[in-house]
Design a protein around this motif. Structure first.
Motif, PDB file in Angstrom:
ATOM      1  N   ILE A 157       9.828 -58.128 -42.079  1.00 18.96           N
ATOM      2  CA  ILE A 157       9.131 -57.155 -42.922  1.00 18.96           C
ATOM      3  C   ILE A 157      10.060 -56.875 -44.096  1.00 18.96           C
ATOM      4  CG2 ILE A 157       8.193 -54.830 -43.075  1.00 18.96           C
ATOM      5  CD1 ILE A 157       7.599 -55.024 -40.061  1.00 18.96           C
ATOM      6  N   PHE A 158       9.529 -57.069 -45.271  1.00 14.20           N
ATOM      7  CA  PHE A 158      10.332 -56.916 -46.478  1.00 14.20           C
ATOM      8  C   PHE A 158       9.797 -55.738 -47.277  1.00 14.20           C
ATOM      9  CE2 PHE A 158      10.770 -57.975 -51.044  1.00 14.20           C
ATOM     10  CZ  PHE A 158      12.151 -57.981 -51.131  1.00 14.20           C
ATOM     11  N   PHE A 159      10.647 -54.759 -47.487  1.00 16.59           N
ATOM     12  CA  PHE A 159      10.305 -53.627 -48.331  1.00 16.59           C
ATOM     13  C   PHE A 159      11.127 -53.756 -49.604  1.00 16.59           C
ATOM     14  CE2 PHE A 159       9.566 -52.111 -44.033  1.00 16.59           C
ATOM     15  CZ  PHE A 159       8.322 -51.495 -44.150  1.00 16.59           C
ATOM     16  N   SER A 160      10.488 -53.469 -50.726  1.00 16.19           N
ATOM     17  CA  SER A 160      11.254 -53.558 -51.966  1.00 16.19           C
ATOM     18  C   SER A 160      10.929 -52.367 -52.863  1.00 16.19           C
ATOM     19  CB  SER A 160      10.943 -54.862 -52.703  1.00 16.19           C
ATOM     20  OG  SER A 160       9.600 -54.863 -53.139  1.00 16.19           O
ATOM     21  N   GLU A 161      11.875 -52.096 -53.706  1.00 14.37           N
ATOM     22  CA  GLU A 161      11.691 -51.034 -54.694  1.00 14.37           C
ATOM     23  C   GLU A 161      12.392 -51.484 -55.965  1.00 14.37           C
ATOM     24  OE1 GLU A 161      13.032 -46.425 -55.517  1.00 14.37           O
ATOM     25  OE2 GLU A 161      13.288 -47.250 -53.525  1.00 14.37           O
ATOM     26  N   ILE A 162      11.801 -51.210 -57.071  1.00 13.17           N
ATOM     27  CA  ILE A 162      12.452 -51.514 -58.346  1.00 13.17           C
ATOM     28  C   ILE A 162      13.254 -50.278 -58.722  1.00 13.17           C
ATOM     29  CG2 ILE A 162      12.110 -52.090 -60.773  1.00 13.17           C
ATOM     30  CD1 ILE A 162       9.430 -53.396 -59.916  1.00 13.17           C
ATOM     31  N   VAL A 163      14.557 -50.400 -58.603  1.00 11.68           N
ATOM     32  CA  VAL A 163      15.434 -49.271 -58.905  1.00 11.68           C
ATOM     33  C   VAL A 163      15.292 -48.911 -60.385  1.00 11.68           C
ATOM     34  CG1 VAL A 163      17.831 -48.454 -58.941  1.00 11.68           C
ATOM     35  CG2 VAL A 163      17.039 -49.949 -57.081  1.00 11.68           C
ATOM     36  N   GLY A 164      15.069 -47.641 -60.640  1.00 18.63           N
ATOM     37  CA  GLY A 164      14.933 -47.172 -62.017  1.00 18.63           C
ATOM     38  C   GLY A 164      13.555 -47.420 -62.618  1.00 18.63           C
ATOM     39  N   PHE A 165      12.573 -47.733 -61.758  1.00 18.70           N
ATOM     40  CA  PHE A 165      11.238 -48.069 -62.267  1.00 18.70           C
ATOM     41  C   PHE A 165      10.634 -46.923 -63.087  1.00 18.70           C
ATOM     42  CE2 PHE A 165       6.587 -48.463 -61.834  1.00 18.70           C
ATOM     43  CZ  PHE A 165       6.427 -49.707 -62.429  1.00 18.70           C
ATOM     44  N   ASN A 166      10.782 -45.694 -62.605  1.00 18.30           N
ATOM     45  CA  ASN A 166      10.208 -44.562 -63.353  1.00 18.30           C
ATOM     46  C   ASN A 166      10.815 -44.460 -64.750  1.00 18.30           C
ATOM     47  OD1 ASN A 166       8.491 -43.863 -61.283  1.00 18.30           O
ATOM     48  ND2 ASN A 166       9.920 -42.383 -60.388  1.00 18.30           N
ATOM     49  N   GLU A 167      12.104 -44.704 -64.854  1.00 21.91           N
ATOM     50  CA  GLU A 167      12.765 -44.646 -66.159  1.00 21.91           C
ATOM     51  C   GLU A 167      12.280 -45.790 -67.054  1.00 21.91           C
ATOM     52  OE1 GLU A 167      14.460 -44.444 -63.221  1.00 21.91           O
ATOM     53  OE2 GLU A 167      14.883 -42.294 -63.299  1.00 21.91           O
ATOM     54  N   ILE A 168      12.127 -46.980 -66.449  1.00 16.47           N
ATOM     55  CA  ILE A 168      11.642 -48.140 -67.211  1.00 16.47           C
ATOM     56  C   ILE A 168      10.260 -47.842 -67.769  1.00 16.47           C
ATOM     57  CG2 ILE A 168      10.871 -50.543 -67.028  1.00 16.47           C
ATOM     58  CD1 ILE A 168      13.084 -50.900 -64.856  1.00 16.47           C
ATOM     59  N   VAL A 169       9.388 -47.286 -66.929  1.00 16.00           N
ATOM     60  CA  VAL A 169       8.022 -46.964 -67.355  1.00 16.00           C
ATOM     61  C   VAL A 169       8.034 -45.909 -68.457  1.00 16.00           C
ATOM     62  CG1 VAL A 169       5.850 -45.907 -66.583  1.00 16.00           C
ATOM     63  CG2 VAL A 169       6.959 -47.627 -65.163  1.00 16.00           C
ATOM     64  N   ALA A 170       8.927 -44.946 -68.341  1.00 14.21           N
ATOM     65  CA  ALA A 170       8.972 -43.848 -69.314  1.00 14.21           C
ATOM     66  C   ALA A 170       9.352 -44.309 -70.717  1.00 14.21           C
ATOM     67  CB  ALA A 170       9.947 -42.772 -68.834  1.00 14.21           C
ATOM     68  N   VAL A 171      10.179 -45.362 -70.809  1.00 15.87           N
ATOM     69  CA  VAL A 171      10.671 -45.770 -72.129  1.00 15.87           C
ATOM     70  C   VAL A 171      10.082 -47.095 -72.617  1.00 15.87           C
ATOM     71  CG1 VAL A 171      12.846 -44.504 -71.862  1.00 15.87           C
ATOM     72  CG2 VAL A 171      12.726 -46.906 -71.166  1.00 15.87           C
ATOM     73  N   SER A 172       9.277 -47.739 -71.808  1.00 12.34           N
ATOM     74  CA  SER A 172       8.739 -49.059 -72.180  1.00 12.34           C
ATOM     75  C   SER A 172       7.250 -48.974 -72.490  1.00 12.34           C
ATOM     76  CB  SER A 172       8.950 -50.062 -71.045  1.00 12.34           C
ATOM     77  OG  SER A 172      10.310 -50.181 -70.717  1.00 12.34           O
ATOM     78  N   PRO A 173       6.787 -49.812 -73.417  1.00  9.01           N
ATOM     79  CA  PRO A 173       5.346 -49.874 -73.663  1.00  9.01           C
ATOM     80  C   PRO A 173       4.633 -50.468 -72.437  1.00  9.01           C
ATOM     81  CG  PRO A 173       6.538 -51.381 -75.129  1.00  9.01           C
ATOM     82  CD  PRO A 173       7.552 -50.684 -74.292  1.00  9.01           C
ATOM     83  N   PRO A 174       3.391 -50.074 -72.191  1.00 10.73           N
ATOM     84  CA  PRO A 174       2.666 -50.552 -71.009  1.00 10.73           C
ATOM     85  C   PRO A 174       2.649 -52.074 -70.890  1.00 10.73           C
ATOM     86  CG  PRO A 174       1.399 -48.860 -72.135  1.00 10.73           C
ATOM     87  CD  PRO A 174       2.594 -49.165 -72.985  1.00 10.73           C
TER      88      PRO A 174
END
Length: 150
Positions: free
Chosen positions: A104-121
């Motif tokens: 079972i593989f769980f993953s998370e993109i570290v800093g994803f919320n920050e990436i979304v906040a400063v990047s265009p969709p």
């Protein structure tokens, strides 16, 4: 028979007797029924129009049902192994199986919320698409079954 018809029509006309319409009645069908009940015959739809509208409603509902079925089939295909999905679609019994090597593989993109906040969709979508494409290539290469959740 003509006498009975005349009496029923008189009751309908004098007392506005109409069958009740269930709450679950689709709005287009309810509207058509009410138009057919118009007191002024000139405002009622012609038989040909009634038939055409009923046929159109049937086609729309059939297409909607087909879309829903395709969606359910796609969901089934993504949530279950192909063998199990195939058996279920055919209404057959699915016997339990066991598998020793399971990961079972769980993953998370570290800093994803920050990436979304400063990047265009568009950039976020491209990042996720690239990442999942790489995972999909590995899954295909190694014949792995995956269940995906977000």
């Amino acid at each position: 028979v003509a006498n009975v018809v005349t009496r029923v029509l008189t009751q309908v006309k004098q007392h506005g007797l109409r069958p009740s319409i269930p709450e679950t009645m689709p709005k287009p069908l309810k509207a058509l029924m009410e138009e057919c009940w118009m007191e002024n015959p000139a405002r009622r739809p012609a038989a040909r129009e009634v038939l055409e509208r009923l046929v159109n409603m049937h086609q729309e509902w059939s297409e909607e049902t087909e879309r829903d079925n395709r969606g359910a089939q796609n969901l089934l295909a993504h949530m279950l192994p192909p063998k199990v999905a195939s058996l279920l679609k055919r209404g057959l019994r699915v016997d339990p199986e066991s598998f020793d090597p399971v990961t079972i593989f769980f993953s998370e993109i570290v800093g994803f919320n920050e990436i979304v906040a400063v990047s265009p969709p568009e950039k976020v979508v491209l990042l996720l698409s690239s990442l999942y494409s790489m995972f999909d290539q590995l899954v295909t290469k190694h014949g792995i079954f995956k269940v995906e959740t977000i």
